[in-house]
Structure formats: structure tokens, C-alpha cells
Enzyme design. Structure first.
Site, PDB file in Angstrom:
ATOM      1  N   ASP A  62       1.093  16.384  12.304  1.00  0.00           N
ATOM      2  CA  ASP A  62       2.453  15.878  11.946  1.00  0.00           C
ATOM      3  C   ASP A  62       3.325  15.391  12.854  1.00  0.00           C
ATOM      4  O   ASP A  62       4.449  14.744  12.211  1.00  0.00           O
ATOM      5  CB  ASP A  62       2.794  17.298  11.285  1.00  0.00           C
ATOM      6  CG  ASP A  62       2.661  17.555   9.866  1.00  0.00           C
ATOM      7  OD1 ASP A  62       2.706  16.786   9.013  1.00  0.00           O
ATOM      8  OD2 ASP A  62       2.714  18.779   9.495  1.00  0.00           O
TER       9      ASP A  62
ATOM     10  N   GLN B  70       1.955  23.931   6.435  1.00  0.00           N
ATOM     11  CA  GLN B  70       2.995  23.428   5.335  1.00  0.00           C
ATOM     12  C   GLN B  70       4.354  23.910   5.397  1.00  0.00           C
ATOM     13  O   GLN B  70       4.590  25.065   5.335  1.00  0.00           O
ATOM     14  CB  GLN B  70       2.087  23.410   4.079  1.00  0.00           C
ATOM     15  CG  GLN B  70       2.694  22.684   2.649  1.00  0.00           C
ATOM     16  CD  GLN B  70       2.983  21.224   2.964  1.00  0.00           C
ATOM     17  OE1 GLN B  70       1.852  20.633   3.491  1.00  0.00           O
ATOM     18  NE2 GLN B  70       3.739  20.531   2.537  1.00  0.00           N
TER      19      GLN B  70
ATOM     20  N   LYS C  24      -4.053  17.357   0.256  1.00  0.00           N
ATOM     21  CA  LYS C  24      -4.356  17.006   1.775  1.00  0.00           C
ATOM     22  C   LYS C  24      -6.070  17.683   1.982  1.00  0.00           C
ATOM     23  O   LYS C  24      -6.752  16.770   2.499  1.00  0.00           O
ATOM     24  CB  LYS C  24      -3.497  17.964   2.698  1.00  0.00           C
ATOM     25  CG  LYS C  24      -2.059  17.155   2.785  1.00  0.00           C
ATOM     26  CD  LYS C  24      -1.030  18.022   3.529  1.00  0.00           C
ATOM     27  CE  LYS C  24       0.062  17.473   3.378  1.00  0.00           C
ATOM     28  NZ  LYS C  24       1.296  17.839   4.019  1.00  0.00           N
TER      29      LYS C  24
HETATM   30  N1  GUN Z   1       6.506  19.681   3.782  1.00  0.00           N
HETATM   31  C1  GUN Z   1       7.168  18.388   3.336  1.00  0.00           C
HETATM   32  N2  GUN Z   1       6.470  17.280   3.972  1.00  0.00           N
HETATM   33  C2  GUN Z   1       5.650  18.084   4.786  1.00  0.00           C
HETATM   34  C3  GUN Z   1       4.910  17.325   5.753  1.00  0.00           C
HETATM   35  O1  GUN Z   1       4.806  16.137   5.892  1.00  0.00           O
HETATM   36  N3  GUN Z   1       4.168  18.010   6.841  1.00  0.00           N
HETATM   37  C4  GUN Z   1       4.123  19.553   6.360  1.00  0.00           C
HETATM   38  N4  GUN Z   1       3.492  20.130   7.486  1.00  0.00           N
HETATM   39  N5  GUN Z   1       4.996  20.023   5.661  1.00  0.00           N
HETATM   40  C5  GUN Z   1       5.546  19.268   4.899  1.00  0.00           C
END
Ligand code: GUN
Length: 285
Positions: free
Chosen positions: A119, A96, A52
């Protein structure tokens, strides 16, 4: 033999579009920033967070990493989120998941400002997805939609089957397909006749979390198969939920793992961060 859908290529196109818009905003004196919060030492989360941050750099988005120790308390994390909610450099906040077990992830998500919820996990933003009026796209499902669109296959009137009912993928995926007039079935661990239902799907999205779960007998000839899974097989090799080698011979289009859905999730996150900056600067046209 199926055509392979190239998620890396399509995500690069999305990110190039985001980068151009971020550069144009910079010319107007507006910067775009994403706070990425990781708690603990989950190795998969570390890989996702690094990817990311790399994507942010490629798009000209400023990324601010907050790496907190495994023993962080819920209160400490809530305090950080409150600080980020009030930080004008930060347009988007991503925590995350999963977070360590002493922290309630529902409380954490609820604390994120809806305007910075890139998200699209907060209740209000989930509700907006349900009614089809939203700024923030659900990252993985929107990425899957871009991959489906890249095939030229229209969703309208098609049998769409989503395997998995998580809040992050299965449920919002079903909504996006429904908004496109697909006839949508959500399957899960209690579903009876799974093989029969899946084998009628024109568009099949697998988000189960089990290597090799979708076998060729579950797939209709010529179907679009989207594999959201990210698993390790017995040899430790990264693989999806679909038995790729067998299903490739039957499907019309298929996503690989890696190089399919994964890069698209991140591309959508970049798009959402740009949208957040526009909304916060009253620039959304
Ligand atoms: N953990 C697994 N997929 C995601 C996601 O799309 N966003 C976040 N914040 N955590 C995750």
C-alpha cells in the site's frame, strides 16, 4: 461533452501486463503472493477485499485471506503481521482500513515490513514518495495518474487542484502531480474560495467523500476531472464526489463512478505486489 475515461479497460491492460510478468516469474520457479487482512464486518471493506482477491486470481498471484473477528485485539493483529513478515510465500501484506477502534492503525502500519508494504503506507515508503525515489506506488494516486496519462493531456506546467488532504490519496496525489511538473494546489475543508480555485484547474482530482460535492460551476471548460469518491446517494446508488451529469457537459475528460478510479487502485496493488516479489528475489532490473 467530456470523453469518459474507462478505468475498467485501462486496469485490465495493467493487470494483463502484471499477469504476463507473474507467469514469466513462475517459469523461473518464483511465485507471487499477497496476504489480505480484514478485521471486522465493514461491508464496504468486504467488497474491496473480494475485488482484490479476484484481481490476484486474474493475475496469477496467490492470495491469502485472513478474516479476523471485530473484537480482535491490537496485540493479536500485530502477532499476525509479524508472522506474515516472516512468511516467504507472502510478498505483500495489505491490512484493509479502517480497522476497529480498539486497534491503532498507525501501530499496525508501522509493523508491516517496508519490503512487503504494497500500500506504500509505512513512514519510510511515504518518505520515498516525497523525494520521488520509490518502488511502491501509492495505489489510488498512481491509478489516477494512469487515467490522466490515458487522455494524452500532459501535466507539465498545468494547474492541478486536489480536493482532499488524506494520507492515502490527497497528499501522495499532490506529490505525483508535482513530480510531473504540475502547479499543484491542495484544497480542504478550511480552504477559502474553493469554487474559484477549482475552476482554474486544468486537472481536478476530487477525493472528498461527499456525493455531488464538485458542481459544474467549479470546473473549467475542457478540464480533466478525476473522481476518487465512492459514496452512496440518497437513493443508495453508488456515486462519486462529482455531479457527473452536469460536469460531463463541461469537462474535457471525466472518470465515471463506478468504473473509473476504483479498478485502477487494485491494478496498482497488483503491480506493487509483483514489484515486491521481484525485490525480495533480487530480480528488479
Ligand atoms: N481502505 C480504503 N482504501 C484503502 C487502501 O487503498 N488500502 C487499504 N489497505 N485500505 C484501504
Amino acid at each position: 461533452m467530456a470523453q469518459i475515461i474507462d478505468g475498467k479497460k485501462i486496469s485490465a491492460e495493467v493487470k494483463a501486463g502484471v499477469a504476463a510478468e507473474v507467469a514469466a516469474l513462475k517459469e523461473k520457479g518464483v511465485s507471487v503472493g499477497l496476504a489480505v487482512v480484514i478485521v471486522g464486518n465493514n461491508p464496504a471493506s468486504r467488497v474491496y477485499v473480494n475485488n482484490k482477491k479476484k484481481a490476484c486470481a486474474a493475475c496469477g498471484i496467490d492470495s491469502y485471506e485472513y478474516a479476523l473477528p471485530e473484537e480482535t485485539t491490537e496485540e493479536e493483529l500485530l502477532r499476525l503481521i509479524d508472522q506474515l513478515n516472516h512468511d516467504s510465500k507472502v510478498n505483500g501484506i495489505l491490512v484493509q482500513l479502517p480497522v476497529p477502534k480498539q486497534i491503532d492503525d498507525h501501530k499496525i502500519i508501522a509493523a508491516i515490513s517496508p519490503l512487503k508494504d504494497v500500500d506504500a503506507f509505512t513512514e519510510g515508503n511515504v518518505g520515498k514518495i516525497m523525494i520521488g525515489e520509490y518502488n511502491f506506488l501509492p495505489c489510488t494516486p498512481a491509478g489516477c495518474m494512469d487515467l490522466i496519462d490515458s487522455t494524452g493531456v500532459s501535466v507539465d506546467g498545468k494547474n492541478c487542484v486536489v480536493i482532499g488532504r488524506s494520507n492515502i490519496v490527497g497528499k501522495p496525489m499532490a506529490m505525483l502531480l508535482l513530480h510531473r511538473n504540475g502547479t499543484v494546489t491542495i484544497c480542504h475543508s478550511h480552504t477559502k474560495n474553493l469554487r474559484e480555485i477549482c475552476s482554474q484547474a486544468d486537472i481536478l482530482v476530487a477525493a472528498v467523500g461527499k456525493a455531488g460535492f464538485v458542481t459544474a460551476d467549479m470546473v473549467k471548460e475542457g478540464a480533466v476531472v478525476i473522481d476518487v469518491g465512492m459514496n452512496r446517494n440518497a437513493e443508495g446508488k453508488l456515486c462519486g464526489d462529482v455531479d457527473f451529469e452536469a460536469v460531463e457537459k463541461k469537462a474535457g475528460y471525466i472518470t465515471p463512478v463506478p468504473g473509473g478510479v476504483g479498478p485502477m487502485t487494485i491494478a496498482t496493488l497488483m503491480r506493487n505486489t509483483l514489484t515486491a516479489a521481484k525485490v525480495q528475489n533480487d530480480l528488479l532490473g
